[in-house]
Design a protein around this motif. Structure first.
Motif, PDB file in Angstrom:
ATOM      1  N   ALA A 177      38.396  43.189  45.093  1.00 27.58           N
ATOM      2  CA  ALA A 177      38.975  42.064  45.844  1.00 27.58           C
ATOM      3  C   ALA A 177      39.627  41.077  44.892  1.00 27.58           C
ATOM      4  O   ALA A 177      39.066  40.732  43.863  1.00 27.58           O
ATOM      5  N   ASP A 178      40.817  40.646  45.262  1.00 26.85           N
ATOM      6  CA  ASP A 178      41.548  39.617  44.512  1.00 26.85           C
ATOM      7  C   ASP A 178      41.516  38.370  45.380  1.00 26.85           C
ATOM      8  O   ASP A 178      41.867  38.428  46.552  1.00 26.85           O
ATOM      9  N   ILE A 179      41.020  37.271  44.833  1.00 28.13           N
ATOM     10  CA  ILE A 179      40.955  36.055  45.653  1.00 28.13           C
ATOM     11  C   ILE A 179      41.822  34.968  45.025  1.00 28.13           C
ATOM     12  O   ILE A 179      42.188  35.057  43.865  1.00 28.13           O
TER      13      ILE A 179
ATOM     14  N   THR B 247      49.759  31.579  44.114  1.00 26.79           N
ATOM     15  CA  THR B 247      50.607  32.577  44.754  1.00 26.79           C
ATOM     16  C   THR B 247      49.796  33.277  45.833  1.00 26.79           C
ATOM     17  O   THR B 247      50.281  33.549  46.922  1.00 26.79           O
ATOM     18  N   THR B 248      48.559  33.579  45.474  1.00 31.01           N
ATOM     19  CA  THR B 248      47.679  34.267  46.416  1.00 31.01           C
ATOM     20  C   THR B 248      47.012  33.216  47.288  1.00 31.01           C
ATOM     21  O   THR B 248      46.349  32.319  46.785  1.00 31.01           O
ATOM     22  N   LEU B 249      47.208  33.355  48.603  1.00 31.93           N
ATOM     23  CA  LEU B 249      46.658  32.347  49.513  1.00 31.93           C
ATOM     24  C   LEU B 249      45.446  32.857  50.280  1.00 31.93           C
ATOM     25  O   LEU B 249      44.713  32.085  50.869  1.00 31.93           O
TER      26      LEU B 249
ATOM     27  N   LYS C 255      45.534  37.809  38.114  1.00 33.38           N
ATOM     28  CA  LYS C 255      44.572  38.530  38.957  1.00 33.38           C
ATOM     29  C   LYS C 255      45.279  39.511  39.882  1.00 33.38           C
ATOM     30  O   LYS C 255      44.884  40.673  40.001  1.00 33.38           O
ATOM     31  N   SER C 256      46.330  39.033  40.523  1.00 33.72           N
ATOM     32  CA  SER C 256      47.040  39.906  41.460  1.00 33.72           C
ATOM     33  C   SER C 256      47.785  41.001  40.710  1.00 33.72           C
ATOM     34  O   SER C 256      47.897  42.133  41.195  1.00 33.72           O
ATOM     35  N   THR C 257      48.280  40.676  39.536  1.00 32.03           N
ATOM     36  CA  THR C 257      48.959  41.683  38.726  1.00 32.03           C
ATOM     37  C   THR C 257      47.986  42.806  38.376  1.00 32.03           C
ATOM     38  O   THR C 257      48.330  43.985  38.415  1.00 32.03           O
TER      39      THR C 257
ATOM     40  N   PRO D  22      49.890  42.941  46.292  1.00 27.80           N
ATOM     41  CA  PRO D  22      49.798  41.492  46.502  1.00 27.80           C
ATOM     42  C   PRO D  22      51.029  40.787  45.945  1.00 27.80           C
ATOM     43  O   PRO D  22      51.751  41.339  45.108  1.00 27.80           O
ATOM     44  N   LYS D  23      51.270  39.600  46.416  1.00 26.25           N
ATOM     45  CA  LYS D  23      52.396  38.811  45.912  1.00 26.25           C
ATOM     46  C   LYS D  23      52.055  38.320  44.503  1.00 26.25           C
ATOM     47  O   LYS D  23      50.954  37.847  44.240  1.00 26.25           O
ATOM     48  N   ILE D  24      53.025  38.455  43.613  1.00 24.39           N
ATOM     49  CA  ILE D  24      52.827  38.052  42.217  1.00 24.39           C
ATOM     50  C   ILE D  24      53.960  37.105  41.840  1.00 24.39           C
ATOM     51  O   ILE D  24      55.125  37.408  42.079  1.00 24.39           O
TER      52      ILE D  24
HETATM   53 MG   LIG Z   1      47.302  36.042  42.864  1.00 23.04          MG
END
Ligand SMILES: [Mg+2]
Ligand SMILES: Nc1nc2c(ncn2[C@@H]2O[C@H](COP(=O)(O)OP(=O)(O)OP(=O)(O)O)[C@@H](O)[C@H]2O)c(=O)[nH]1
Length: 345
Positions: free
Chosen positions: A211-213, A192-194, A172-174, A184-186
């Protein structure tokens, strides 16, 4: 940047100023009569949605908000000054609840909206107000009314046009990093995503906020993993991008797990338009790809788009598909208003 989407704060509006008892006293003027002024009104506590904020982090550091008291009235018919209002600046998408966290007091969905959360007390009447034909020298005045105090809860539900959902590690973050300037952190471990991340996506001269959750896992609605508390941030999205990891054991099961959690959360999440993508195609053999695509198609009852967020293959098509189901979207130049950087290829 630190992120916080819930805060509890104590607010108090200003007290009204007292009315004044005073009489006109001048040489050669007998029975001058009452001239006590009214007290000023206490200030209100107001919440206002403003531009350029997307977290409630300020409310962790300052938790008490008080408006100023009204000043007392004075002789010679002078009224007291009103107390200044206290304006609490919050990001658009903030909801204000009673202390119980359930009774909604205000929903500030758009920049510029505001709500009075605690009204200042009215000032008391001075004795001038009490004069009458039968009482020409009233010796009474009203006290100011006290302000209100209460504890409230602020809850931020980010305003994004589309939201990404999926299991942890799905990419998702990628994907967000591939289509926006967000960084975002990947990493190749779950969770990974907080906290939610926003990015502005621009394509074909149109723009929208994505939005990435954090990832959902089975039992998220019971609080497993990071739970489903971040789903509030996609409640107002017009479409969801559901990313399924092609390298997972069974793409169909992965899809169903997330759908079950969306259904358990409620709030109409399962009624939203959904674009289903199978990610990490670059890491699959042609046979694996075929099998996972078929499994996902069976579960989702629609043919998934096949992408690789890492290489960018299929990504523009996925963005266009999202745009299509959520149109009309805002024009790209409106996006500056949320304070995120735009991305251009
Ligand atoms: Mg993530
Ligand atoms: N081969 C390949 N790896 C990918 C692809 N997309 C993501 N990854 C890798 O998958 C891992 C997880 O990616 P993330 O983007 O952090 O996953 P996420 O869904 O945001 O995960 P959480 O934040 O933990 O929920 C990382 O190691 C990525 O490099 C892809 O298209 N191909």
């Amino acid at each position: 940047m630190k992120f916080l989407d819930e805060a509890k704060v104590y607010i108090r509006s200003g007290d009204g100023g007292n009315g004044c008892v005073s009489f006109r006293r001048e040489k050669f003027i007998e029975f001058g009569g009452p001239n006590g002024g009214d007290g000023g009104k206490g200030g209100d506590v107001i919440a206002e949605a403003v531009n350029g904020l997307n977290t409630l982090i300020d409310y962790r550091y300052q938790q008490h908000y008080k408006a100023k008291n009204g000043r007392a009235g004075m002789g010679k018919d002078r009224h007291g000054a009103s107390g200044a209002d206290m304006v609490m600046k919050v990001p658009a998408g903030t909801q204000v609840y009673e202390e119980d966290g359930e009774t909604l007091l205000a929903d500030l969905a758009a920049v510029g909206q505001h709500a009075v959360l605690a009204r200042g007390g009215n000032g008391g009447f001075g004795n001038t107000r009490f004069k009458s034909a039968t009482n020409r020298a009233p010796r009474n005045a009203n006290p100011g009314q006290p302000g209100e105090e209460r504890t409230i809860r602020l809850r931020l539900k980010l305003i994004a046009d589309a939201g990404i959902v999926g299991l942890p590690n799905a990419g998702k973050s990628t994907f967000l990093a591939a289509v926006s300037a967000a960084r975002p952190k990947i990493a190749d471990y779950p969770f990974t995503t907080l906290h939610p991340q926003l990015g502005v996506v621009e394509i074909d001269g149109r723009g929208f906020v994505l939005a990435d959750i954090p990832g959902l896992i089975e039992g998220a609605h019971e609080g497993i993993g990071l739970g489903d508390r971040f789903l509030g941030h996609v409640e107002r999205c017009r479409a969801l991008l559901h990313i399924v990891d092609g390298t997972s054991e069974h793409a169909g099961e992965a899809y169903k797990t997330v759908r079950t959690e969306l259904a358990a959360y409620g709030e109409g999440l399962t009624d939203k338009s959904e674009i289903v993508v199978l990610n990490k195609a670059d890491a699959l053999t042609p046979e694996q790809l075929k099998q996972q695509t078929a499994r996902l198609e069976r579960a989702a009852k629609t043919a998934p788009l096949v992408i690789s967020a890492a290489t960018g293959a299929g990504v523009p098509e996925a963005v266009r598909a999202l745009l299509q189901v959520m149109s009309p979207v805002r024009a790209a130049d409106e996006e500056a208003s949320i304070g995120a950087e735009a991305w251009s290829p």
